[in-house]
Design a protein around this motif. Structure first.
Motif: not given
Lengths: 417, 291
Positions: A15-18, A284-289, A309-315, A340-346
């Motif tokens: 869940d930490q990557h999109y 989370p809501l994802s916006l892509t340009l 976007q951030a949601e619950d425990q995801k940054e 890139s596939d950046r983590a949504n965790t701190p």
């Protein structure tokens, strides 16, 4: 007392990557930078506005014929002689990840597609000897761990797109979202002095929901296209079953769980717990340009910038993808992508425990497509690597370095009519 | 059609000659798509084979007019226009259909028919040239072939021209039959797309002007049809609305340079050639109402 324990549920699924699976052949070879292109059936997934720009009615299908991911937690365990041992988890899948068809319908283009944007089939079967424990003078003579996780997300649904003008198109996709997860984990620790700790954890989760995707493509110049998408998954119903069984004969005193005492010095004592809950965690809501530049009929360059976007425990996090396509001849195209596939965790803190791992991944893809009059065949390769940190030992401040390596070979076919 | 790297392509030459504006998505088209769309239209022989069969179906429902002199004149005017058409492989043949309806039809390869009803509502050769130019443009741009999906994918089991020509099986006969039925449906019922019709108007007018005719031939003819044949016109689904066509034509006309002079109408020659039609019973009736 154990040296390790079952981690929280977020430790199992990715869940930490999109960007867990690059969907579609052309898009995958371009690193997923497809928001401003999207002019084939995989546009249903990347930007539904693009299917209105497709030159033909067509269908396409792609599958990962080989996908192997290796996650290594470096120096996770130390033996009694001071040697450090890595903790390795392997994931391999073989699955169709996209099928889509687009057809002219009314004033626009109708699409139906199926996509698997996330699929993990993780295995870990390791045994370690003479591992240090936190019980003085009583090391773990034998530590065996067996992990068997699978987690797949399926999307299926219609898309529709229209050209509002010569250079503007609008489209939408309404995916039915289904996620099916199963987690099986077994750990057995046999201490030198004869005690043992054994835990079996079993979890299943099914989520149903909807994932609407709205997209727009604007072509301000014949060589330039700009794309924009917004997507969000709404989980309408979820079912989570968790089952834990364990005993710990190394415990100095009885465990008190929910007011019940478990004295494992009694060999007949076993802890068992089973719960069913109904979580509904929206994504989370994802916006892509995206932007694509058509240098010539043979060459194009494309780029995507996505924000989650951030949601619950995801940054909140963002990703970047870029790709290029070059036609060697009228029937052979080469494609290259970076993403890139950046983590949504701190990032991990040195004075906290039970933190989610944080690994930023960067990948490259390469593909070759061969076209005939009506059909196309593509072969692609993807490689991704990430380095980060994790805490795999419960209630411990120790942080492990983590490396993820992912190799994918995919095959795709398309047919236009 | 986008401009590709093969300027010798007939289609690209057509675009350059006619001066059509490039579509906004031209840059998006990759060379594999451009190549596909450029290859198939060159097969004029195959298109003519299909067009001949379609023409036979048309003549099965509407006979040719028994007016040899008028047909000869029609072919003279049509062949003159066809010299300027961007269709080097097409052999154009023109015929007058014995029908009171106001219409004209073109089939792939160059078979072009105009109804007697349409001719009776024309006032000069410039108007006839504009109508023929419109139909020549349908042929030159392969509109029928594209509408039927026969312009590409020649290896298709049911859609490719080459297979239609080369096949000998039951499925081949079925494919031909379906193709012809669809073709007739386009000609008599559903019509070409709005984009194709407007493209044919524009190119047809350009052809007439290039051949030395007045540029307002089609506009005048359409205005007359709209004025005197409103009910018939509304029933004809094969064209976009008159209003849209006229607007587009007038806009194109404004940007069209006619040189030298204002162009010819050749009204006298037109009336003389079609005298036999105008003197017929049907002609008399229409002469009374529209001429």
């Amino acid at each position: 007392m154990s040296i390790t324990a079952v981690q929280g549920e977020d430790g199992f699924a990715d869940d930490q990557h999109y960007v867990n699976v690059l969907v579609g052949s052309r898009a995958a070879s371009l690193g997923g930078a497809y928001t401003a292109l999207a002019d084939d059936p995989s546009g249903c997934y990347y930007n539904p506005a693009g299917i209105a720009l497709a030159p033909y009615q067509s269908f396409s299908a792609s599958m990962n014929v080989f996908q192997r991911s290796l996650k290594t937690y470096e120096h996770a365990l130390a033996d009694t002689e001071g040697n450090l041992h890595d903790w390795e988890q392997e994931s391999s899948t073989l699955l169709p990840n996209f099928f889509g068809v687009i057809k002219n319908f009314g004033k626009g283009v109708l699409g139906i597609s199926y996509a698997v944007p996330d699929a993990i089939n993780r295995r870990q079967r390791q045994s370690f000897r003479n591992i240090q424990s936190n019980i003085a003078g009583n090391p773990v003579e034998n530590f065996t761990i067996d992990i068997n996780d699978s987690d797949r997300t399926f999307l299926f649904g219609p898309s529709y797109a229209v050209r509002l003008s010569d250079n503007l198109s609008l489209g939408g996709t309404l995916y039915v979202y289904y996620r099916d997860r199963e987690v099986v984990r077994n750990q057995l620790l046999q201490f030198e002095q004869g005690q043992h700790y054994w835990i079996n954890y079993y979890e299943t989760r099914q989520d149903w929901g909807l994932r609407p995707i709205l997209g727009l493509i604007w072509e301000p110049h014949q060589k330039l296209a700009l794309g924009l998408t917004a997507a969000k998954t709404f989980v309408t119903s979820g079912k989570l079953k968790q089952q834990t069984t364990f005993r710990d004969s190394s415990a100095d005193s009885p465990y008190i769980i929910d007011g019940i005492s478990y004295d494992f010095s009694d060999t007949d004592t076993l802890y068992f717990d089973s719960t069913t809950t109904h979580p509904s965690d929206d994504q989370p809501l994802s916006l892509t340009l995206g932007a694509s530049y058509f240098v010539s009929p043979r060459l194009l360059a494309t780029m995507d910038l996505s924000f989650h976007q951030a949601e619950d425990q995801k940054e909140a996090t963002w990703n970047l993808a870029a790709g290029a396509e070059y036609y060697l001849t009228e029937s052979i195209a080469l494609r290259l992508g970076l993403y890139s596939d950046r983590a949504n965790t701190p990032e991990l803190s040195s004075n906290a425990t039970n933190q989610a791992e944080h690994v930023d991944i960067y990948g490259a893809s390469f593909g070759v497509a061969v076209f005939s009059q009506q059909s196309s065949l593509s072969l692609g390769f993807g490689y991704a690597r990430g380095e980060g940190e994790a805490q795999i030992v419960s209630d411990s401040l120790t942080i492990q370095d983590v490396t993820i390596e992912d190799l994918t070979i995919y095959l795709a076919a398309g047919y236009s009519f | 059609m986008c401009q590709g790297n093969k300027p010798v392509s007939a289609l690209v030459v057509m675009v350059m000659v006619i001066g059509l504006a490039a579509r906004a998505d031209c840059g998006r088209q990759r060379i594999n798509v451009i190549a596909k769309e450029q290859e198939a239209p060159a097969d004029w022989q195959t298109e003519a084979w299909f067009g001949r069969k379609l023409a036979a179906r048309i003549l099965g429902s509407i006979p040719l007019c028994d007016c040899p002199a008028a047909n000869r004149y029609l072919n003279l005017v049509g062949s003159g226009l066809a010299l300027y058409a961007p269709a080097p492989g097409a052999v154009f043949t023109f015929g007058i259909l014995d029908s009171e309806k106001v219409n004209a039809y073109a089939t792939p390869g160059g078979y072009i028919f105009v109804t007697k009803g349409a001719i009776l509502r024309m006032r000069n050769e410039a108007e006839l040239a504009a109508v023929l130019g419109h139909e020549i443009a349908h042929v030159s741009c392969h509109h029928m072939v594209k509408s039927l999906g026969l312009n590409r994918h020649q290896d298709s089991a049911v859609g490719g021209m080459a297979v239609l020509v080369g096949g000998t099986t039951g499925s081949f006969r079925q494919a031909i039959s379906q193709g012809l039925e669809k073709g007739l449906e386009i000609l008599f019922d559903t019509g070409y797309s709005r984009k194709q019709e407007l493209e044919a108007d524009r190119i047809g007018m350009q052809l007439a002007v290039t051949a030395g005719y007045r540029k307002d031939g089609l506009v005048n003819f359409l205005k007359r049809i709209h004025g005197f044949e409103a009910s018939a016109a509304e029933d004809d689904r094969s064209h976009p609305t008159w209003k849209v066509r006229l607007q587009q034509l007038e806009a194109s006309m404004d940007g069209l340079h006619q040189d030298p002079g204002p162009g010819q109408t050749r009204e006298e020659r037109f009336n003389e050639a079609f005298a036999q039609l105008f003197d017929s019973d049907i002609g008399d009736e229409h002469n009374r109402s529209s001429r």
